[in-house]
Motif scaffolding. Sequence first.
Motif, PDB file in Angstrom:
ATOM      1  N   VAL A  47       0.845  -1.186   0.000  1.00 46.83           N
ATOM      2  CA  VAL A  47       0.000   0.000   0.000  1.00 46.83           C
ATOM      3  C   VAL A  47       0.884   1.242   0.000  1.00 46.83           C
ATOM      4  N   PRO A  48       0.824   2.042  -1.045  1.00 46.52           N
ATOM      5  CA  PRO A  48       1.675   3.236  -1.124  1.00 46.52           C
ATOM      6  C   PRO A  48       1.341   4.236  -0.033  1.00 46.52           C
ATOM      7  N   PHE A  49       2.382   4.797   0.560  1.00 48.43           N
ATOM      8  CA  PHE A  49       2.236   5.794   1.625  1.00 48.43           C
ATOM      9  C   PHE A  49       1.371   5.259   2.768  1.00 48.43           C
ATOM     10  N   TYR A  50       1.561   3.994   3.099  1.00 48.39           N
ATOM     11  CA  TYR A  50       0.734   3.376   4.130  1.00 48.39           C
ATOM     12  C   TYR A  50       0.854   4.111   5.459  1.00 48.39           C
ATOM     13  N   GLY A  51       2.067   4.442   5.841  1.00 51.81           N
ATOM     14  CA  GLY A  51       2.277   5.161   7.090  1.00 51.81           C
ATOM     15  C   GLY A  51       1.637   6.537   7.062  1.00 51.81           C
ATOM     16  N   GLU A  52       1.735   7.224   5.936  1.00 52.40           N
ATOM     17  CA  GLU A  52       1.138   8.559   5.827  1.00 52.40           C
ATOM     18  C   GLU A  52      -0.386   8.483   5.844  1.00 52.40           C
ATOM     19  N   MET A  53      -0.948   7.473   5.183  1.00 48.77           N
ATOM     20  CA  MET A  53      -2.398   7.259   5.255  1.00 48.77           C
ATOM     21  C   MET A  53      -2.845   7.114   6.704  1.00 48.77           C
ATOM     22  N   GLN A  54      -2.137   6.273   7.439  1.00 49.35           N
ATOM     23  CA  GLN A  54      -2.491   6.037   8.831  1.00 49.35           C
ATOM     24  C   GLN A  54      -2.370   7.321   9.649  1.00 49.35           C
ATOM     25  N   ARG A  55      -1.314   8.083   9.410  1.00 45.95           N
ATOM     26  CA  ARG A  55      -1.120   9.329  10.159  1.00 45.95           C
ATOM     27  C   ARG A  55      -2.258  10.294   9.884  1.00 45.95           C
ATOM     28  N   MET A  56      -2.658  10.430   8.628  1.00 45.13           N
ATOM     29  CA  MET A  56      -3.734  11.352   8.262  1.00 45.13           C
ATOM     30  C   MET A  56      -5.067  10.905   8.856  1.00 45.13           C
ATOM     31  N   VAL A  57      -5.320   9.605   8.830  1.00 43.14           N
ATOM     32  CA  VAL A  57      -6.539   9.072   9.437  1.00 43.14           C
ATOM     33  C   VAL A  57      -6.566   9.392  10.928  1.00 43.14           C
ATOM     34  N   PHE A 188      -2.173   4.012 -14.185  1.00 42.68           N
ATOM     35  CA  PHE A 188      -2.129   4.013 -12.721  1.00 42.68           C
ATOM     36  C   PHE A 188      -1.808   2.621 -12.182  1.00 42.68           C
ATOM     37  N   ILE A 189      -2.391   1.604 -12.783  1.00 44.39           N
ATOM     38  CA  ILE A 189      -2.116   0.237 -12.346  1.00 44.39           C
ATOM     39  C   ILE A 189      -0.664  -0.137 -12.635  1.00 44.39           C
ATOM     40  N   ASP A 190      -0.167   0.261 -13.802  1.00 45.65           N
ATOM     41  CA  ASP A 190       1.233  -0.015 -14.146  1.00 45.65           C
ATOM     42  C   ASP A 190       2.171   0.617 -13.121  1.00 45.65           C
ATOM     43  N   HIS A 191       1.901   1.869 -12.756  1.00 42.29           N
ATOM     44  CA  HIS A 191       2.765   2.552 -11.792  1.00 42.29           C
ATOM     45  C   HIS A 191       2.634   1.920 -10.405  1.00 42.29           C
ATOM     46  N   PHE A 195       5.593   0.225  -8.120  1.00 45.66           N
ATOM     47  CA  PHE A 195       5.781   0.471  -6.684  1.00 45.66           C
ATOM     48  C   PHE A 195       5.995  -0.850  -5.947  1.00 45.66           C
ATOM     49  N   LYS A 196       5.204  -1.855  -6.280  1.00 45.87           N
ATOM     50  CA  LYS A 196       5.336  -3.144  -5.607  1.00 45.87           C
ATOM     51  C   LYS A 196       6.683  -3.795  -5.937  1.00 45.87           C
ATOM     52  N   ARG A 197       7.127  -3.655  -7.173  1.00 51.55           N
ATOM     53  CA  ARG A 197       8.440  -4.204  -7.542  1.00 51.55           C
ATOM     54  C   ARG A 197       9.547  -3.514  -6.747  1.00 51.55           C
ATOM     55  N   ARG A 198       9.422  -2.215  -6.564  1.00 46.00           N
ATOM     56  CA  ARG A 198      10.433  -1.493  -5.779  1.00 46.00           C
ATOM     57  C   ARG A 198      10.471  -1.984  -4.341  1.00 46.00           C
ATOM     58  N   ASN A 199       9.368  -2.546  -3.880  1.00 45.77           N
ATOM     59  CA  ASN A 199       9.311  -3.066  -2.517  1.00 45.77           C
ATOM     60  C   ASN A 199       9.577  -4.567  -2.440  1.00 45.77           C
TER      61      ASN A 199
END
Length: 253
Positions: A47-57, A188-191, A195-199
């Motif tokens: 999940v991209p920016f998972y930590g930031e999502m959680q912080r904003m929530v 968007f799906i390709d990008h 992201f998942k490959r980078r991880n």
Amino acid sequence: MTDQSSRLVLHTNSRDEVFADERNSVADFSFNSTVANVFDDMVSRSVPFYGEMQRMVCELAGDFAQPQSNLYDIGCSTATTLLALDHVVDNHVDFVGIDNAPDMLKKAAEKIEESGTNRSIELVTGDLHRGFSVENASVVTMLLTLQFVRPLFRERVMKTIYDGLNEHGCLLLIEKLTSEDTTFNRLFIDHYYDFKRRNGYSSIEISKKREALENVLIPYRLEENIQLLKEVGFKSTEVFFRWYNFCGIVAVK
């Protein structure tokens, strides 16, 4: 809101390799014990920016949470969001986590116990397709959960949340999206897969998980999600996060 910062409690010692073996056949994705054991690693790398999502929530929840009310996390998984909220929400708010997967709730209970929190946190086994209850809520969080609810039941789920929220309470919704424009959808799906490959996910893992989710995760367009929220009664909606095909929406009763 308090001046404390949210803290993510993630058990990432067990690496997500659920789809690493290309010899295994692909079944529909399920939040079983295998997934529960690696779920924290899975979401932190998927999940991209998972930590930031959680912080904003957490920040927004802190703005709306009221003492002597309840906060619900629907699709609470391993209680990462609940434990992050514990540090920023008034201590007189009781927490309720709802999930339909016993293995996920078992992990959630373990993490809550390890945290040493003295807050009232109730974990409830609940199937959103069969009905659930929300009462005296000032905040409801629903992170990457509605997309797993069959479309036929989504209006009923949203209406249950709306009815259980107090006046001026809020729903914090994060979802994967699809786009009506096929070009943007593909890009968007390709990008996202990049992201998942980078991880550290291989092309085989990405392909097999996509196949496993095909009949299980059904994303809406942003406009469809907004329309759904307005149809059940929410008076105000706003996008607070967007990254390609991921979106966060705050809706106020």
